[in-house]
Write a protein that holds these residues in place. Structure first.
Motif, PDB file in Angstrom:
ATOM      1  N   CYS A  70       4.236  -9.177   6.816  1.00 13.47           N
ATOM      2  CA  CYS A  70       5.092 -10.118   6.069  1.00 13.47           C
ATOM      3  C   CYS A  70       4.197 -11.034   5.230  1.00 13.47           C
ATOM      4  O   CYS A  70       4.275 -12.262   5.324  1.00 13.47           O
ATOM      5  N   CYS A  71       3.365 -10.393   4.400  1.00 19.20           N
ATOM      6  CA  CYS A  71       2.347 -11.095   3.612  1.00 19.20           C
ATOM      7  C   CYS A  71       2.930 -12.151   2.679  1.00 19.20           C
ATOM      8  O   CYS A  71       2.256 -13.126   2.348  1.00 19.20           O
TER       9      CYS A  71
ATOM     10  N   GLY B 188      -5.085 -10.979   8.364  1.00 21.17           N
ATOM     11  CA  GLY B 188      -5.098 -10.001   7.276  1.00 21.17           C
ATOM     12  C   GLY B 188      -5.497 -10.674   5.969  1.00 21.17           C
ATOM     13  O   GLY B 188      -5.592 -11.906   5.894  1.00 21.17           O
TER      14      GLY B 188
ATOM     15  N   CYS C 230      -3.200 -13.463   4.384  1.00 19.29           N
ATOM     16  CA  CYS C 230      -3.220 -14.682   5.198  1.00 19.29           C
ATOM     17  C   CYS C 230      -4.591 -15.341   5.140  1.00 19.29           C
ATOM     18  O   CYS C 230      -4.703 -16.567   5.087  1.00 19.29           O
TER      19      CYS C 230
ATOM     20  N   CYS D 131      -2.237 -14.152  12.235  1.00 17.22           N
ATOM     21  CA  CYS D 131      -2.610 -13.074  11.323  1.00 17.22           C
ATOM     22  C   CYS D 131      -3.915 -13.412  10.597  1.00 17.22           C
ATOM     23  O   CYS D 131      -4.084 -14.526  10.095  1.00 17.22           O
TER      24      CYS D 131
ATOM     25  N   CYS E 178      -2.818  -7.609   9.659  1.00 23.06           N
ATOM     26  CA  CYS E 178      -1.579  -7.845   8.899  1.00 23.06           C
ATOM     27  C   CYS E 178      -0.317  -7.587   9.712  1.00 23.06           C
ATOM     28  O   CYS E 178      -0.133  -6.522  10.291  1.00 23.06           O
ATOM     29  N   LEU E 179       0.555  -8.575   9.715  1.00 26.49           N
ATOM     30  CA  LEU E 179       1.800  -8.475  10.472  1.00 26.49           C
ATOM     31  C   LEU E 179       2.927  -7.888   9.622  1.00 26.49           C
ATOM     32  O   LEU E 179       4.050  -7.748  10.088  1.00 26.49           O
TER      33      LEU E 179
HETATM   34  S1  FES Z   1      -1.924 -10.390   5.757  1.00 26.74           S
HETATM   35 FE1  FES Z   1      -0.862 -11.678   7.133  1.00 26.74          FE
HETATM   36  S2  FES Z   1       1.111 -10.807   7.143  1.00 26.74           S
HETATM   37 FE2  FES Z   1       0.008  -9.485   5.865  1.00 26.74          FE
END
Ligand code: FES
Length: 153
Positions: A119-120, A77, A80, A75, A116-117
């Protein structure tokens, strides 16, 4: 010519508006979109290969490299990223000797950077073969990767 590709195209019909679902079904069947499959689709739909590539490369859902036995998705996002996802990705690139979007020569691992998966709270996160690993450090990731390499996972 693959009878499966022909079957998929025929089941949807060769109208260009059906291209996306055709590409999705071929990818579901083969795991990716090979050059041969794309050429076959172009021939069957009477559309140029460059048009097919243009459409397929526009969407991030399509893969053009055969996935590895284990698919590693890191990830990138925001949550992460601020918790070190970039160095996590660097670790996998160095350890496996591949870039995101590639598969190792032995076909065992493929690497992808993903958004983003969802599960931030577990950031930084990676998913291997559908299994989520959170709160990662490079050391933790190395341990997990070693277990996959040794066939313990
Ligand atoms: S930013 Fe990685 S799971 Fe949301």
């Amino acid at each position: 010519m693959s009878s499966k590709v022909r079957e998929i195209v025929e089941s949807h019909g060769s109208n260009p508006s059906n291209l996306i679902p055709i590409l999705q079904d071929v990818q579901t069947n083969d795991g990716y979109l090979s050059e041969n499959a794309l050429a076959e689709i172009a021939g069957l739909m009477d559309v140029s290969e460059s048009t097919i590539y243009g459409v397929a490369t526009f969407y991030t859902q399509f893969k053009f490299v055969k996935p590895g036995e284990h698919e590693i998705r890191i990830c990138q996002g925001t949550a992460c990223h601020v918790r070190g996802a970039e160095s996590l990705l660097d670790f996998f690139k160095t350890n496996l000797g591949i870039q995101p979007g590639e598969t190792t020569k032995d076909g065992r691992f493929s690497l992808e950077r993903v958004a983003c998966l969802g599960c931030c709270a577990l950031a930084p996160v990676m998913v291997i073969d559908g299994e989520v690993y959170g709160h990662l450090t490079t050391a933790k990731a190395e341990k997990i990767l070693t277990e996959y390499k040794e066939g313990k996972r």
